[in-house]
Design a protein around this motif. Sequence first.
Motif, PDB file in Angstrom:
ATOM      1  N   ILE A 285     -14.540   7.484  -1.063  1.00 26.43           N
ATOM      2  CA  ILE A 285     -14.478   6.458  -2.105  1.00 26.43           C
ATOM      3  C   ILE A 285     -13.050   6.289  -2.609  1.00 26.43           C
ATOM      4  N   PHE A 286     -12.348   7.410  -2.819  1.00 27.23           N
ATOM      5  CA  PHE A 286     -10.968   7.336  -3.297  1.00 27.23           C
ATOM      6  C   PHE A 286     -10.037   6.790  -2.224  1.00 27.23           C
ATOM      7  N   ALA A 287     -10.346   7.077  -0.949  1.00 24.83           N
ATOM      8  CA  ALA A 287      -9.510   6.560   0.138  1.00 24.83           C
ATOM      9  C   ALA A 287      -9.555   5.041   0.180  1.00 24.83           C
ATOM     10  N   VAL A 288     -10.687   4.462  -0.195  1.00 24.97           N
ATOM     11  CA  VAL A 288     -10.822   3.008  -0.213  1.00 24.97           C
ATOM     12  C   VAL A 288      -9.819   2.395  -1.188  1.00 24.97           C
ATOM     13  N   ASP A 289      -9.459   3.136  -2.243  1.00 24.05           N
ATOM     14  CA  ASP A 289      -8.443   2.678  -3.185  1.00 24.05           C
ATOM     15  C   ASP A 289      -7.043   3.063  -2.740  1.00 24.05           C
ATOM     16  N   SER A 290      -6.887   4.316  -2.316  1.00 25.90           N
ATOM     17  CA  SER A 290      -5.548   4.841  -2.066  1.00 25.90           C
ATOM     18  C   SER A 290      -4.885   4.255  -0.825  1.00 25.90           C
ATOM     19  N   ILE A 291      -5.664   4.006   0.237  1.00 24.85           N
ATOM     20  CA  ILE A 291      -5.061   3.490   1.471  1.00 24.85           C
ATOM     21  C   ILE A 291      -4.556   2.054   1.299  1.00 24.85           C
ATOM     22  N   PRO A 292      -5.332   1.139   0.687  1.00 16.13           N
ATOM     23  CA  PRO A 292      -4.732  -0.173   0.391  1.00 16.13           C
ATOM     24  C   PRO A 292      -3.517  -0.069  -0.517  1.00 16.13           C
ATOM     25  N   ALA A 293      -3.520   0.912  -1.435  1.00 14.93           N
ATOM     26  CA  ALA A 293      -2.384   1.076  -2.348  1.00 14.93           C
ATOM     27  C   ALA A 293      -1.116   1.437  -1.586  1.00 14.93           C
ATOM     28  N   ILE A 294      -1.210   2.360  -0.636  1.00 14.64           N
ATOM     29  CA  ILE A 294      -0.024   2.777   0.103  1.00 14.64           C
ATOM     30  C   ILE A 294       0.427   1.694   1.073  1.00 14.64           C
TER      31      ILE A 294
ATOM     32  N   ALA B  90      13.237   3.745   3.401  1.00 14.64           N
ATOM     33  CA  ALA B  90      12.114   4.544   3.883  1.00 14.64           C
ATOM     34  C   ALA B  90      11.867   5.737   2.967  1.00 14.64           C
ATOM     35  N   GLY B  91      12.954   6.368   2.515  1.00 14.64           N
ATOM     36  CA  GLY B  91      12.817   7.513   1.620  1.00 14.64           C
ATOM     37  C   GLY B  91      12.179   7.137   0.302  1.00 14.64           C
ATOM     38  N   LEU B  92      12.597   6.010  -0.276  1.00 11.72           N
ATOM     39  CA  LEU B  92      12.033   5.566  -1.550  1.00 11.72           C
ATOM     40  C   LEU B  92      10.574   5.140  -1.394  1.00 11.72           C
ATOM     41  N   GLU B  93      10.261   4.501  -0.259  1.00 12.42           N
ATOM     42  CA  GLU B  93       8.866   4.111  -0.017  1.00 12.42           C
ATOM     43  C   GLU B  93       7.975   5.341   0.120  1.00 12.42           C
ATOM     44  N   TYR B  94       8.471   6.375   0.803  1.00 13.56           N
ATOM     45  CA  TYR B  94       7.705   7.617   0.922  1.00 13.56           C
ATOM     46  C   TYR B  94       7.476   8.227  -0.464  1.00 13.56           C
ATOM     47  N   LEU B  95       8.534   8.317  -1.262  1.00 17.16           N
ATOM     48  CA  LEU B  95       8.417   8.939  -2.586  1.00 17.16           C
ATOM     49  C   LEU B  95       7.458   8.158  -3.477  1.00 17.16           C
TER      50      LEU B  95
ATOM     51  N   ILE C  82      -6.130   5.224   8.409  1.00 22.09           N
ATOM     52  CA  ILE C  82      -4.762   4.698   8.368  1.00 22.09           C
ATOM     53  C   ILE C  82      -4.385   4.059   9.700  1.00 22.09           C
ATOM     54  N   ALA C  83      -4.783   4.696  10.818  1.00 22.59           N
ATOM     55  CA  ALA C  83      -4.510   4.117  12.137  1.00 22.59           C
ATOM     56  C   ALA C  83      -5.191   2.754  12.275  1.00 22.59           C
ATOM     57  N   ALA C  84      -6.427   2.671  11.808  1.00 24.10           N
ATOM     58  CA  ALA C  84      -7.147   1.391  11.864  1.00 24.10           C
ATOM     59  C   ALA C  84      -6.489   0.361  10.964  1.00 24.10           C
ATOM     60  N   GLY C  85      -6.101   0.803   9.762  1.00 23.42           N
ATOM     61  CA  GLY C  85      -5.443  -0.112   8.824  1.00 23.42           C
ATOM     62  C   GLY C  85      -4.117  -0.613   9.357  1.00 23.42           C
ATOM     63  N   ALA C  86      -3.340   0.269   9.984  1.00 22.63           N
ATOM     64  CA  ALA C  86      -2.042  -0.123  10.542  1.00 22.63           C
ATOM     65  C   ALA C  86      -2.214  -1.151  11.647  1.00 22.63           C
ATOM     66  N   ALA C  87      -3.235  -0.946  12.497  1.00 23.64           N
ATOM     67  CA  ALA C  87      -3.486  -1.890  13.586  1.00 23.64           C
ATOM     68  C   ALA C  87      -3.888  -3.257  13.042  1.00 23.64           C
ATOM     69  N   ILE C  88      -4.709  -3.260  12.002  1.00 23.15           N
ATOM     70  CA  ILE C  88      -5.148  -4.527  11.402  1.00 23.15           C
ATOM     71  C   ILE C  88      -3.971  -5.254  10.764  1.00 23.15           C
ATOM     72  N   VAL C  89      -3.156  -4.523   9.998  1.00 24.45           N
ATOM     73  CA  VAL C  89      -2.016  -5.145   9.314  1.00 24.45           C
ATOM     74  C   VAL C  89      -0.996  -5.684  10.311  1.00 24.45           C
TER      75      VAL C  89
ATOM     76  N   TYR D 260       0.919   7.813   6.404  1.00 28.09           N
ATOM     77  CA  TYR D 260       0.131   9.020   6.701  1.00 28.09           C
ATOM     78  C   TYR D 260       0.762  10.278   6.113  1.00 28.09           C
ATOM     79  N   THR D 261       2.068  10.433   6.275  1.00 28.01           N
ATOM     80  CA  THR D 261       2.706  11.664   5.779  1.00 28.01           C
ATOM     81  C   THR D 261       2.645  11.761   4.257  1.00 28.01           C
ATOM     82  N   SER D 262       2.855  10.655   3.556  1.00 29.39           N
ATOM     83  CA  SER D 262       2.788  10.699   2.089  1.00 29.39           C
ATOM     84  C   SER D 262       1.367  11.004   1.641  1.00 29.39           C
ATOM     85  N   ASN D 263       0.371  10.444   2.348  1.00 30.79           N
ATOM     86  CA  ASN D 263      -1.032  10.734   2.048  1.00 30.79           C
ATOM     87  C   ASN D 263      -1.341  12.210   2.209  1.00 30.79           C
ATOM     88  N   ILE D 264      -0.988  12.764   3.355  1.00 30.27           N
ATOM     89  CA  ILE D 264      -1.363  14.141   3.671  1.00 30.27           C
ATOM     90  C   ILE D 264      -0.618  15.145   2.793  1.00 30.27           C
TER      91      ILE D 264
END
Length: 330
Positions: free
Chosen positions: A221-230, A72-77, A127-134, A241-245
């Motif tokens: 526009i950047f969130a469309v790239d960054s959220i799928p990336a995370i 979890a720590g490495l994934e956050y970093l 992110i909440a919507a993405g988590a529910a979909i995934v 969410y925490t790494s994003n914020i």
Amino acid sequence: MDFLFVDLMGKPVWMWLTFVAVVLLLLALDLGVLHKDSREIGIKESFALSAFYIALGLAFGGWIWFQSGEQAGLEYLTGFVVEKSLAMDNIFVIAMIFTYFSIPRAYQHRVLLWGILGVIVLRGIMIAAGAAIVENYSWVLYLFAAFLIITGIKMLLTADQEYDVAANPVLKFLRKKLPVTDGLRGEKFLVRETDEKSGRLKTFITPLFLALVMVELADVIFAVDSIPAIFAITTDPYIVYTSNIFAILGLRALYFALSALIHRFAYLKYALSVVLIFIGSKIFLADMLGLAKIPPVVSLTITLGILAAGIFGSLWATRNDKPDVAKPAE
């Protein structure tokens, strides 16, 4: 107090409350102490604040490591590094927006502050919507991965093209439909002034408000790239969410620190393109190798290596260059 240990999207409520408390404390410090008055932020102060936010983000990652384990720590970093890097790309666009609208540095912090507050809410919803979909449709991760690869290739092919603020259809629509003042009105977003045509008082929006809308739109526009990336790195909503914020909270300080040095990062977009392609590809690569996922330490090491090559390569290639100051549009 049992509710503190109730599971909320994979983590106990107290962990979410701890994160919210830290964010609120930082915002209160920023709003009520450091920048309660509009003023120009110097380079030295910007670098100090940037270092503070980065250190805090890394410290929070250490806390996650302690609470939830090494993976979890490495994934956050990894997520924090990727999101912070994409935020640097966002800085290039923000600088062009401020130049286009001729926004003085003393007022830029106000735009960025409200922009960050909007980002915190918007990213939370996405992110909440993405988590529910995934969670319900795990195959969506493959769509995210394919999207990242396509986006990375597209960014690689267009890395030398600048963002055209004037051509944005949202900006054209706002200027056509809403009354806009002929210049700034201090740090105000809205003003009441006499309309020259009707002679009556009317509410006008200012160029500062238009700059805010464009900054918020750029983040979408950047969130469309960054959220799928995370999500390609981890599907844990708390880490996502925490790494994003934490990556975004220091964006204001990072902007003022780097806006004068943008010309020095000539190859950063190319490095970010390769990072997106790598993050998207590793999901398919893991399947080919029969792995549940590429080990987080491998992902983090490769990501840092690509970004380091892009940053240090840029600084070396532009070591004798002088900044190119763009002229604002009329």
